[in-house]
Design a protein around this motif. Structure first.
Motif, PDB file in Angstrom:
ATOM      1  N   UNK A 286       9.892  -5.794  10.895  1.00  0.00           N
ATOM      2  CA  UNK A 286      10.641  -5.364   9.705  1.00  0.00           C
ATOM      3  C   UNK A 286       9.847  -5.601   8.417  1.00  0.00           C
ATOM      4  N   UNK A 287       9.293  -6.808   8.286  1.00  0.00           N
ATOM      5  CA  UNK A 287       8.630  -7.128   7.025  1.00  0.00           C
ATOM      6  C   UNK A 287       7.231  -6.535   6.913  1.00  0.00           C
ATOM      7  N   UNK A 288       6.620  -6.157   8.042  1.00  0.00           N
ATOM      8  CA  UNK A 288       5.357  -5.418   7.955  1.00  0.00           C
ATOM      9  C   UNK A 288       5.593  -4.073   7.272  1.00  0.00           C
ATOM     10  N   UNK A 289       6.710  -3.425   7.614  1.00  0.00           N
ATOM     11  CA  UNK A 289       7.066  -2.179   6.936  1.00  0.00           C
ATOM     12  C   UNK A 289       7.562  -2.454   5.522  1.00  0.00           C
ATOM     13  N   UNK A 290       8.359  -3.515   5.366  1.00  0.00           N
ATOM     14  CA  UNK A 290       8.967  -3.832   4.082  1.00  0.00           C
ATOM     15  C   UNK A 290       7.901  -4.079   3.006  1.00  0.00           C
ATOM     16  N   UNK A 291       6.835  -4.814   3.358  1.00  0.00           N
ATOM     17  CA  UNK A 291       5.776  -5.099   2.391  1.00  0.00           C
ATOM     18  C   UNK A 291       4.642  -4.083   2.446  1.00  0.00           C
ATOM     19  N   UNK A 292       4.469  -3.411   3.587  1.00  0.00           N
ATOM     20  CA  UNK A 292       3.363  -2.477   3.723  1.00  0.00           C
ATOM     21  C   UNK A 292       3.632  -1.106   3.156  1.00  0.00           C
ATOM     22  N   UNK A 293       4.847  -0.592   3.356  1.00  0.00           N
ATOM     23  CA  UNK A 293       5.151   0.769   2.934  1.00  0.00           C
ATOM     24  C   UNK A 293       5.072   0.961   1.415  1.00  0.00           C
ATOM     25  N   UNK A 294       5.595   0.044   0.579  1.00  0.00           N
ATOM     26  CA  UNK A 294       5.468   0.255  -0.869  1.00  0.00           C
ATOM     27  C   UNK A 294       4.011   0.409  -1.319  1.00  0.00           C
ATOM     28  N   UNK A 295       3.097  -0.414  -0.782  1.00  0.00           N
ATOM     29  CA  UNK A 295       1.689  -0.294  -1.156  1.00  0.00           C
ATOM     30  C   UNK A 295       1.111   1.028  -0.658  1.00  0.00           C
ATOM     31  N   UNK A 296       1.510   1.450   0.542  1.00  0.00           N
ATOM     32  CA  UNK A 296       1.062   2.747   1.067  1.00  0.00           C
ATOM     33  C   UNK A 296       1.527   3.878   0.152  1.00  0.00           C
ATOM     34  N   UNK A 297       2.790   3.846  -0.237  1.00  0.00           N
ATOM     35  CA  UNK A 297       3.329   4.908  -1.084  1.00  0.00           C
ATOM     36  C   UNK A 297       2.629   4.950  -2.449  1.00  0.00           C
ATOM     37  N   UNK A 298       2.393   3.776  -3.041  1.00  0.00           N
ATOM     38  CA  UNK A 298       1.820   3.741  -4.384  1.00  0.00           C
ATOM     39  C   UNK A 298       0.307   3.961  -4.397  1.00  0.00           C
ATOM     40  N   UNK A 299      -0.408   3.409  -3.428  1.00  0.00           N
ATOM     41  CA  UNK A 299      -1.868   3.442  -3.464  1.00  0.00           C
ATOM     42  C   UNK A 299      -2.464   4.623  -2.703  1.00  0.00           C
ATOM     43  N   UNK A 300      -1.775   5.118  -1.689  1.00  0.00           N
ATOM     44  CA  UNK A 300      -2.288   6.251  -0.905  1.00  0.00           C
ATOM     45  C   UNK A 300      -1.638   7.559  -1.346  1.00  0.00           C
TER      46      UNK A 300
END
Length: 461
Positions: A286-300
Protein backbone atom coordinates in the motif's frame (compact mmCIF):
# COMPACT_ATOMS: atom_id res chain seq x y z
CA UNK A 1 -24.22 11.70 24.80
CA UNK A 2 -24.03 15.13 26.46
CA UNK A 3 -22.44 18.30 25.07
CA UNK A 4 -19.30 18.00 27.22
CA UNK A 5 -18.62 14.51 25.86
CA UNK A 6 -18.99 15.78 22.30
CA UNK A 7 -16.55 18.63 22.89
CA UNK A 8 -14.14 16.20 24.54
CA UNK A 9 -14.27 13.99 21.42
CA UNK A 10 -13.63 17.00 19.18
CA UNK A 11 -10.67 18.17 21.26
CA UNK A 12 -9.08 14.71 21.21
CA UNK A 13 -9.98 14.08 17.57
CA UNK A 14 -8.33 17.31 16.39
CA UNK A 15 -5.17 16.20 18.17
CA UNK A 16 -4.94 12.57 17.06
CA UNK A 17 -5.61 13.38 13.40
CA UNK A 18 -2.31 15.27 13.19
CA UNK A 19 -0.21 12.09 13.04
CA UNK A 20 -1.93 10.44 10.04
CA UNK A 21 -2.46 13.83 8.37
CA UNK A 22 1.25 14.69 8.46
CA UNK A 23 2.35 11.20 7.51
CA UNK A 24 0.14 11.35 4.38
CA UNK A 25 0.52 15.01 3.28
CA UNK A 26 4.27 14.53 2.79
CA UNK A 27 3.67 12.07 -0.09
CA UNK A 28 2.79 14.97 -2.42
CA UNK A 29 5.69 17.15 -1.17
CA UNK A 30 8.57 14.76 -1.94
CA UNK A 31 9.11 15.97 -5.51
CA UNK A 32 9.08 19.64 -4.41
CA UNK A 33 11.53 18.96 -1.56
CA UNK A 34 13.90 17.28 -4.03
CA UNK A 35 14.01 20.47 -6.08
CA UNK A 36 14.27 22.84 -3.12
CA UNK A 37 17.15 21.02 -1.38
CA UNK A 38 18.74 19.58 -4.57
CA UNK A 39 18.50 15.97 -3.40
CA UNK A 40 18.05 12.63 -5.11
CA UNK A 41 15.11 10.38 -4.26
CA UNK A 42 17.21 8.18 -1.98
CA UNK A 43 18.17 11.13 0.20
CA UNK A 44 14.74 12.75 0.33
CA UNK A 45 13.17 9.41 1.37
CA UNK A 46 14.56 10.05 4.87
CA UNK A 47 11.68 12.49 5.34
CA UNK A 48 9.50 9.34 5.36
CA UNK A 49 11.86 7.06 7.30
CA UNK A 50 12.37 9.53 10.12
CA UNK A 51 8.66 10.05 10.77
CA UNK A 52 7.73 6.38 10.90
CA UNK A 53 10.74 5.24 12.90
CA UNK A 54 10.00 7.96 15.47
CA UNK A 55 6.29 7.07 15.54
CA UNK A 56 7.02 3.36 15.96
CA UNK A 57 9.09 4.13 19.05
CA UNK A 58 7.24 7.11 20.52
CA UNK A 59 3.71 5.69 20.58
CA UNK A 60 4.34 2.67 22.85
CA UNK A 61 6.79 4.65 25.01
CA UNK A 62 4.32 7.50 25.49
CA UNK A 63 1.56 5.03 26.25
CA UNK A 64 3.64 3.76 29.16
CA UNK A 65 4.64 7.31 30.13
CA UNK A 66 0.98 8.25 30.48
CA UNK A 67 0.63 5.76 33.35
CA UNK A 68 3.39 7.63 35.17
CA UNK A 69 2.74 11.28 34.29
CA UNK A 70 -0.96 11.28 33.39
CA UNK A 71 -2.80 11.13 30.07
CA UNK A 72 -3.95 14.74 30.09
CA UNK A 73 -0.38 15.99 30.62
CA UNK A 74 0.97 13.77 27.84
CA UNK A 75 -1.77 14.92 25.44
CA UNK A 76 -1.25 18.64 26.14
CA UNK A 77 2.54 18.28 26.01
CA UNK A 78 2.21 16.55 22.64
CA UNK A 79 0.23 19.51 21.30
CA UNK A 80 2.94 21.93 22.44
CA UNK A 81 5.68 19.79 20.86
CA UNK A 82 3.72 19.54 17.59
CA UNK A 83 3.14 23.31 17.61
CA UNK A 84 6.86 24.08 18.00
CA UNK A 85 7.86 21.58 15.29
CA UNK A 86 5.23 22.86 12.84
CA UNK A 87 6.37 26.44 13.41
CA UNK A 88 10.10 25.77 13.03
CA UNK A 89 10.09 23.20 10.20
CA UNK A 90 9.39 25.80 7.45
CA UNK A 91 12.43 27.79 8.70
CA UNK A 92 14.82 24.84 8.26
CA UNK A 93 18.07 26.12 6.68
CA UNK A 94 19.06 22.62 5.55
CA UNK A 95 17.37 19.31 4.87
CA UNK A 96 19.07 17.89 7.97
CA UNK A 97 17.28 20.42 10.15
CA UNK A 98 13.99 19.61 8.41
CA UNK A 99 14.50 15.94 9.36
CA UNK A 100 15.12 16.97 12.98
CA UNK A 101 11.87 18.96 13.14
CA UNK A 102 10.04 16.16 11.34
CA UNK A 103 11.17 13.73 14.08
CA UNK A 104 10.07 16.20 16.77
CA UNK A 105 6.71 16.53 15.00
CA UNK A 106 6.34 12.75 14.91
CA UNK A 107 7.05 12.47 18.63
CA UNK A 108 4.55 15.21 19.47
CA UNK A 109 1.74 13.78 17.35
CA UNK A 110 2.50 10.25 18.60
CA UNK A 111 2.02 11.45 22.18
CA UNK A 112 -1.57 12.34 21.32
CA UNK A 113 -2.30 9.11 19.43
CA UNK A 114 -0.84 7.06 22.29
CA UNK A 115 -3.30 8.45 24.86
CA UNK A 116 -6.19 9.87 22.81
CA UNK A 117 -8.21 6.66 22.57
CA UNK A 118 -7.59 5.93 26.25
CA UNK A 119 -8.88 9.39 27.24
CA UNK A 120 -12.10 8.82 25.31
CA UNK A 121 -12.50 5.28 26.67
CA UNK A 122 -12.04 6.42 30.28
CA UNK A 123 -14.04 9.66 30.31
CA UNK A 124 -16.90 8.84 27.90
CA UNK A 125 -18.94 5.97 29.31
CA UNK A 126 -22.18 6.68 27.43
CA UNK A 127 -22.25 5.27 23.86
CA UNK A 128 -18.57 4.42 24.14
CA UNK A 129 -18.46 2.32 20.97
CA UNK A 130 -19.84 5.25 18.98
CA UNK A 131 -17.24 7.57 20.49
CA UNK A 132 -14.39 5.22 19.61
CA UNK A 133 -15.69 4.81 16.07
CA UNK A 134 -15.70 8.60 15.70
CA UNK A 135 -12.05 8.65 16.79
CA UNK A 136 -11.29 6.03 14.15
CA UNK A 137 -12.91 8.28 11.54
CA UNK A 138 -10.62 11.16 12.62
CA UNK A 139 -7.59 8.87 12.13
CA UNK A 140 -8.58 7.18 8.86
CA UNK A 141 -10.21 10.31 7.42
CA UNK A 142 -7.07 12.40 7.99
CA UNK A 143 -4.93 9.76 6.28
CA UNK A 144 -7.37 9.63 3.35
CA UNK A 145 -7.55 13.37 2.63
CA UNK A 146 -3.92 14.14 3.55
CA UNK A 147 -2.52 13.94 -0.02
CA UNK A 148 -5.37 16.09 -1.34
CA UNK A 149 -4.83 18.78 1.32
CA UNK A 150 -1.06 18.63 0.80
CA UNK A 151 -1.40 18.90 -2.98
CA UNK A 152 -3.66 21.95 -2.81
CA UNK A 153 -1.49 23.70 -0.22
CA UNK A 154 1.76 23.10 -2.12
CA UNK A 155 0.22 24.12 -5.45
CA UNK A 156 -1.16 27.43 -4.16
CA UNK A 157 1.45 28.22 -1.51
CA UNK A 158 4.60 26.14 -0.96
CA UNK A 159 5.83 23.00 0.82
CA UNK A 160 6.05 24.94 4.11
CA UNK A 161 2.24 25.13 4.14
CA UNK A 162 1.94 21.43 5.01
CA UNK A 163 3.57 22.24 8.36
CA UNK A 164 1.87 25.57 9.03
CA UNK A 165 -1.59 24.09 8.39
CA UNK A 166 -1.18 22.14 11.64
CA UNK A 167 -1.18 25.28 13.79
CA UNK A 168 -4.97 25.99 13.71
CA UNK A 169 -5.66 22.34 14.59
CA UNK A 170 -3.11 22.41 17.43
CA UNK A 171 -4.36 25.68 18.94
CA UNK A 172 -8.03 24.66 18.76
CA UNK A 173 -7.31 21.23 20.22
CA UNK A 174 -5.20 22.70 23.04
CA UNK A 175 -7.86 25.25 24.07
CA UNK A 176 -10.61 22.63 24.06
CA UNK A 177 -8.49 19.91 25.69
CA UNK A 178 -7.38 22.27 28.47
CA UNK A 179 -11.03 22.84 29.36
CA UNK A 180 -12.62 19.48 28.54
CA UNK A 181 -10.15 16.75 29.51
CA UNK A 182 -10.47 16.10 33.27
CA UNK A 183 -7.34 16.51 35.35
CA UNK A 184 -5.25 13.40 35.93
CA UNK A 185 -5.53 11.52 39.18
CA UNK A 186 -2.47 11.78 41.44
CA UNK A 187 0.07 9.06 40.60
CA UNK A 188 0.24 6.07 42.87
CA UNK A 189 3.14 5.74 45.27
CA UNK A 190 4.66 3.06 43.03
CA UNK A 191 4.83 5.26 39.93
CA UNK A 192 5.66 8.51 41.72
CA UNK A 193 8.67 6.94 43.42
CA UNK A 194 9.93 5.14 40.30
CA UNK A 195 13.62 5.77 39.68
CA UNK A 196 15.05 6.75 36.29
CA UNK A 197 16.67 3.32 35.96
CA UNK A 198 13.38 1.53 36.62
CA UNK A 199 11.66 3.80 34.09
CA UNK A 200 14.32 2.91 31.49
CA UNK A 201 13.75 -0.78 32.24
CA UNK A 202 9.99 -0.30 31.91
CA UNK A 203 10.23 1.21 28.43
CA UNK A 204 13.17 -1.05 27.47
CA UNK A 205 15.53 1.84 26.70
CA UNK A 206 18.35 -0.57 25.77
CA UNK A 207 16.13 -2.39 23.28
CA UNK A 208 14.93 0.89 21.76
CA UNK A 209 18.51 2.15 21.36
CA UNK A 210 19.63 -1.09 19.69
CA UNK A 211 16.56 -0.99 17.43
CA UNK A 212 17.23 2.61 16.33
CA UNK A 213 20.95 2.09 15.76
CA UNK A 214 20.44 -1.19 13.91
CA UNK A 215 17.59 0.01 11.69
CA UNK A 216 19.12 3.40 10.83
CA UNK A 217 22.60 1.95 10.16
CA UNK A 218 21.18 -0.77 7.94
CA UNK A 219 19.10 1.76 5.99
CA UNK A 220 22.09 4.10 5.59
CA UNK A 221 24.30 1.24 4.40
CA UNK A 222 21.78 -0.04 1.85
CA UNK A 223 20.81 3.38 0.50
CA UNK A 224 24.42 4.62 0.39
CA UNK A 225 25.45 1.61 -1.66
CA UNK A 226 22.55 2.24 -4.05
CA UNK A 227 23.21 5.98 -4.46
CA UNK A 228 26.96 5.51 -5.04
CA UNK A 229 26.25 2.93 -7.75
CA UNK A 230 28.87 0.46 -6.51
CA UNK A 231 29.69 -1.50 -3.40
CA UNK A 232 32.33 0.33 -1.33
CA UNK A 233 33.81 -0.35 2.10
CA UNK A 234 32.01 2.46 3.94
CA UNK A 235 28.40 1.41 3.26
CA UNK A 236 29.31 -2.25 3.88
CA UNK A 237 30.75 -1.43 7.31
CA UNK A 238 27.73 0.70 8.22
CA UNK A 239 25.36 -2.05 7.03
CA UNK A 240 27.25 -4.67 9.06
CA UNK A 241 27.04 -2.45 12.15
CA UNK A 242 23.29 -2.30 11.56
CA UNK A 243 23.00 -6.08 11.26
CA UNK A 244 25.10 -6.58 14.39
CA UNK A 245 22.95 -4.11 16.36
CA UNK A 246 19.74 -5.78 15.16
CA UNK A 247 21.15 -9.17 16.15
CA UNK A 248 21.96 -7.77 19.60
CA UNK A 249 18.44 -6.31 19.69
CA UNK A 250 16.86 -9.73 19.04
CA UNK A 251 19.00 -11.34 21.72
CA UNK A 252 18.16 -8.59 24.22
CA UNK A 253 14.40 -8.70 23.49
CA UNK A 254 14.28 -12.45 24.10
CA UNK A 255 15.67 -11.89 27.62
CA UNK A 256 14.10 -8.54 28.59
CA UNK A 257 11.40 -8.54 31.27
CA UNK A 258 9.48 -5.74 29.52
CA UNK A 259 10.58 -5.92 25.87
CA UNK A 260 9.96 -3.13 23.36
CA UNK A 261 8.92 -5.77 20.81
CA UNK A 262 7.86 -9.01 22.57
CA UNK A 263 9.63 -11.49 20.30
CA UNK A 264 8.89 -14.37 22.67
CA UNK A 265 5.23 -13.90 21.80
CA UNK A 266 5.93 -14.63 18.14
CA UNK A 267 7.58 -17.95 18.98
CA UNK A 268 4.72 -18.91 21.29
CA UNK A 269 1.87 -18.05 18.90
CA UNK A 270 2.90 -18.84 15.29
CA UNK A 271 -0.55 -18.08 13.86
CA UNK A 272 -0.36 -14.55 15.26
CA UNK A 273 3.14 -14.27 13.79
CA UNK A 274 1.83 -15.07 10.31
CA UNK A 275 -0.92 -12.47 10.65
CA UNK A 276 1.68 -9.80 11.47
CA UNK A 277 3.91 -10.87 8.57
CA UNK A 278 0.95 -10.61 6.20
CA UNK A 279 0.02 -7.21 7.64
CA UNK A 280 3.59 -5.98 7.17
CA UNK A 281 3.56 -7.10 3.52
CA UNK A 282 0.18 -5.43 2.98
CA UNK A 283 1.65 -2.15 4.19
CA UNK A 284 4.70 -2.58 1.96
CA UNK A 285 2.28 -2.86 -0.98
CA UNK A 286 0.00 0.00 0.00
CA UNK A 287 2.62 2.53 1.02
CA UNK A 288 4.91 1.77 -1.93
CA UNK A 289 2.08 3.04 -4.12
CA UNK A 290 1.08 5.74 -1.63
CA UNK A 291 4.56 7.34 -1.62
CA UNK A 292 5.68 6.24 -5.08
CA UNK A 293 2.77 7.29 -7.27
CA UNK A 294 2.79 11.03 -6.37
CA UNK A 295 6.48 11.29 -7.36
CA UNK A 296 5.78 9.33 -10.56
CA UNK A 297 2.90 11.64 -11.46
CA UNK A 298 4.84 14.84 -10.74
CA UNK A 299 8.32 13.92 -12.02
CA UNK A 300 7.51 11.61 -14.95
CA UNK A 301 4.08 12.79 -16.09
CA UNK A 302 4.48 16.41 -14.89
CA UNK A 303 1.12 16.49 -13.12
CA UNK A 304 0.64 19.44 -10.75
CA UNK A 305 0.60 18.96 -6.98
CA UNK A 306 -3.10 19.80 -6.70
CA UNK A 307 -4.12 17.36 -9.45
CA UNK A 308 -1.88 14.70 -7.90
CA UNK A 309 -3.66 15.25 -4.58
CA UNK A 310 -7.05 14.87 -6.26
CA UNK A 311 -5.99 11.59 -7.88
CA UNK A 312 -4.55 10.28 -4.62
CA UNK A 313 -7.81 11.13 -2.87
CA UNK A 314 -9.44 8.16 -4.64
CA UNK A 315 -6.98 5.80 -2.90
CA UNK A 316 -7.86 6.96 0.61
CA UNK A 317 -11.58 7.35 -0.04
CA UNK A 318 -11.87 3.81 -1.43
CA UNK A 319 -10.29 2.49 1.76
CA UNK A 320 -12.51 4.67 3.90
CA UNK A 321 -15.75 3.70 2.14
CA UNK A 322 -14.99 -0.02 1.95
CA UNK A 323 -13.95 -0.46 5.60
CA UNK A 324 -17.49 -0.42 7.15
CA UNK A 325 -18.83 -2.62 4.33
CA UNK A 326 -15.94 -5.01 4.91
CA UNK A 327 -16.89 -5.17 8.59
CA UNK A 328 -20.37 -6.47 7.73
CA UNK A 329 -19.00 -9.00 5.26
CA UNK A 330 -16.38 -10.27 7.70
CA UNK A 331 -18.97 -10.57 10.48
CA UNK A 332 -20.88 -13.02 8.27
CA UNK A 333 -18.08 -14.88 6.46
CA UNK A 334 -14.98 -14.42 8.60
CA UNK A 335 -11.74 -12.68 7.53
CA UNK A 336 -10.59 -15.35 5.03
CA UNK A 337 -12.66 -14.38 1.93
CA UNK A 338 -12.06 -10.66 2.46
CA UNK A 339 -8.29 -11.11 2.79
CA UNK A 340 -8.18 -13.35 -0.29
CA UNK A 341 -10.18 -10.78 -2.29
CA UNK A 342 -7.87 -8.03 -1.05
CA UNK A 343 -4.80 -9.92 -2.22
CA UNK A 344 -6.32 -10.49 -5.66
CA UNK A 345 -7.26 -6.82 -6.02
CA UNK A 346 -3.80 -5.63 -5.01
CA UNK A 347 -2.25 -8.11 -7.45
CA UNK A 348 -4.42 -6.69 -10.25
CA UNK A 349 -3.50 -3.14 -9.21
CA UNK A 350 0.23 -3.95 -9.19
CA UNK A 351 0.04 -5.70 -12.60
CA UNK A 352 -1.81 -2.65 -13.92
CA UNK A 353 1.12 -0.50 -12.72
CA UNK A 354 3.44 -2.50 -15.00
CA UNK A 355 1.30 -1.64 -18.03
CA UNK A 356 1.33 2.10 -17.35
CA UNK A 357 3.54 4.48 -19.32
CA UNK A 358 3.90 8.29 -19.44
CA UNK A 359 1.14 8.56 -22.06
CA UNK A 360 -1.38 6.22 -20.38
CA UNK A 361 -4.78 7.86 -19.76
CA UNK A 362 -5.61 9.10 -16.28
CA UNK A 363 -8.19 6.33 -15.93
CA UNK A 364 -5.29 3.84 -15.81
CA UNK A 365 -3.96 5.56 -12.69
CA UNK A 366 -7.43 5.56 -11.14
CA UNK A 367 -7.88 1.81 -11.79
CA UNK A 368 -4.67 0.97 -9.93
CA UNK A 369 -5.53 3.36 -7.10
CA UNK A 370 -9.04 1.94 -6.74
CA UNK A 371 -7.74 -1.65 -6.64
CA UNK A 372 -5.22 -0.82 -3.92
CA UNK A 373 -7.71 1.35 -2.02
CA UNK A 374 -10.46 -1.28 -1.89
CA UNK A 375 -7.88 -3.96 -1.07
CA UNK A 376 -6.51 -1.88 1.77
CA UNK A 377 -9.99 -1.24 3.15
CA UNK A 378 -10.68 -4.98 3.23
CA UNK A 379 -7.30 -5.63 4.84
CA UNK A 380 -7.66 -2.99 7.56
CA UNK A 381 -10.67 -4.80 8.98
CA UNK A 382 -9.82 -8.37 7.99
CA UNK A 383 -6.32 -8.33 9.47
CA UNK A 384 -7.55 -6.96 12.80
CA UNK A 385 -10.20 -9.67 13.05
CA UNK A 386 -7.63 -12.32 12.08
CA UNK A 387 -5.29 -10.95 14.74
CA UNK A 388 -7.90 -11.18 17.50
CA UNK A 389 -8.85 -14.72 16.43
CA UNK A 390 -5.22 -15.84 16.52
CA UNK A 391 -4.38 -14.15 19.85
CA UNK A 392 -5.34 -15.41 23.32
CA UNK A 393 -7.58 -13.03 25.27
CA UNK A 394 -4.88 -12.27 27.82
CA UNK A 395 -2.53 -11.23 24.98
CA UNK A 396 -4.85 -8.80 23.15
CA UNK A 397 -3.08 -5.68 24.45
CA UNK A 398 0.36 -6.98 23.53
CA UNK A 399 -0.92 -8.26 20.19
CA UNK A 400 -2.37 -4.85 19.29
CA UNK A 401 0.95 -3.17 20.05
CA UNK A 402 2.87 -5.66 17.90
CA UNK A 403 0.27 -5.18 15.16
CA UNK A 404 0.97 -1.43 15.03
CA UNK A 405 4.71 -2.12 14.96
CA UNK A 406 4.13 -4.37 11.93
CA UNK A 407 2.36 -1.48 10.19
CA UNK A 408 5.29 0.88 10.79
CA UNK A 409 7.85 -1.71 9.71
CA UNK A 410 5.89 -2.29 6.50
CA UNK A 411 5.83 1.45 5.84
CA UNK A 412 9.58 1.76 6.47
CA UNK A 413 10.28 -1.20 4.16
CA UNK A 414 8.13 0.40 1.44
CA UNK A 415 10.25 3.55 1.60
CA UNK A 416 13.43 1.46 1.50
CA UNK A 417 12.11 -0.39 -1.55
CA UNK A 418 11.38 2.91 -3.32
CA UNK A 419 14.83 4.28 -2.45
CA UNK A 420 16.63 1.19 -3.74
CA UNK A 421 14.62 0.97 -6.98
CA UNK A 422 14.53 4.67 -7.86
CA UNK A 423 17.95 5.74 -6.58
CA UNK A 424 18.64 9.31 -7.66
CA UNK A 425 15.65 10.03 -9.88
CA UNK A 426 12.14 8.73 -10.34
CA UNK A 427 11.64 7.22 -13.81
CA UNK A 428 8.97 5.38 -15.81
CA UNK A 429 11.20 2.29 -15.98
CA UNK A 430 11.71 2.33 -12.21
CA UNK A 431 7.98 2.63 -11.68
CA UNK A 432 7.35 -0.41 -13.89
CA UNK A 433 10.00 -2.37 -11.98
CA UNK A 434 8.23 -1.35 -8.77
CA UNK A 435 5.01 -2.73 -10.24
CA UNK A 436 6.70 -6.06 -11.00
CA UNK A 437 8.05 -6.38 -7.44
CA UNK A 438 4.70 -5.41 -5.92
CA UNK A 439 2.97 -7.97 -8.16
CA UNK A 440 5.20 -10.71 -6.73
CA UNK A 441 4.52 -9.56 -3.15
CA UNK A 442 0.77 -9.36 -3.81
CA UNK A 443 0.68 -12.85 -5.34
CA UNK A 444 2.56 -14.15 -2.29
CA UNK A 445 -0.17 -12.63 -0.11
CA UNK A 446 -2.84 -14.40 -2.18
CA UNK A 447 -1.06 -17.71 -1.66
CA UNK A 448 -0.72 -17.08 2.09
CA UNK A 449 -4.39 -16.10 2.40
CA UNK A 450 -5.47 -19.18 0.43
CA UNK A 451 -3.33 -21.46 2.58
CA UNK A 452 -4.65 -19.99 5.82
CA UNK A 453 -8.24 -20.17 4.57
CA UNK A 454 -7.90 -23.87 3.72
CA UNK A 455 -6.18 -24.66 7.02
CA UNK A 456 -8.98 -22.94 8.97
CA UNK A 457 -11.62 -24.85 7.02
CA UNK A 458 -9.85 -28.12 7.85
CA UNK A 459 -9.72 -27.19 11.53
CA UNK A 460 -13.44 -26.35 11.59
CA UNK A 461 -14.38 -29.58 9.80
Amino acid sequence: MNARSRWLMISVGLGILLNPLNSSMISVAIARLQKVYQLDFTEVSWIIFSFYIASAIAQPVMGKASDLFGRRKIFLTGLVVAFVASLLAPLSPTFGWLIVFRIVQSIGTSMMVAVGMAIVRIHITEKQATALSVMSIFLSGAAAIGPFIGGVLIQWWDWSAIFLVNIPFVVTSFVLAWRMIPKDEPPTSVTSQMSFRKWCDLIDATGILLFIVGLVALLVGLLSAKSSGHVSLGPVIIGLIGLFALGAFVRHELKAASPFIPLRTFAKYPEMTWVNIEFMLVNVLYYSLFFGLPSYLQMVRHVSESHTGILMLSLGLCSLIVSPLAGRWIDKSGPGPALLTSGILMTLGAVWMVTMNPTSPVISVCVSLAAFGVGNGLNNVGMQVALFKSSPKEMIGVASGVFMTSRYLGTILSSLLLGIIMGGKFSAGGFRLLGVILSVIAMSLVCMSWRHRNSRQLEES
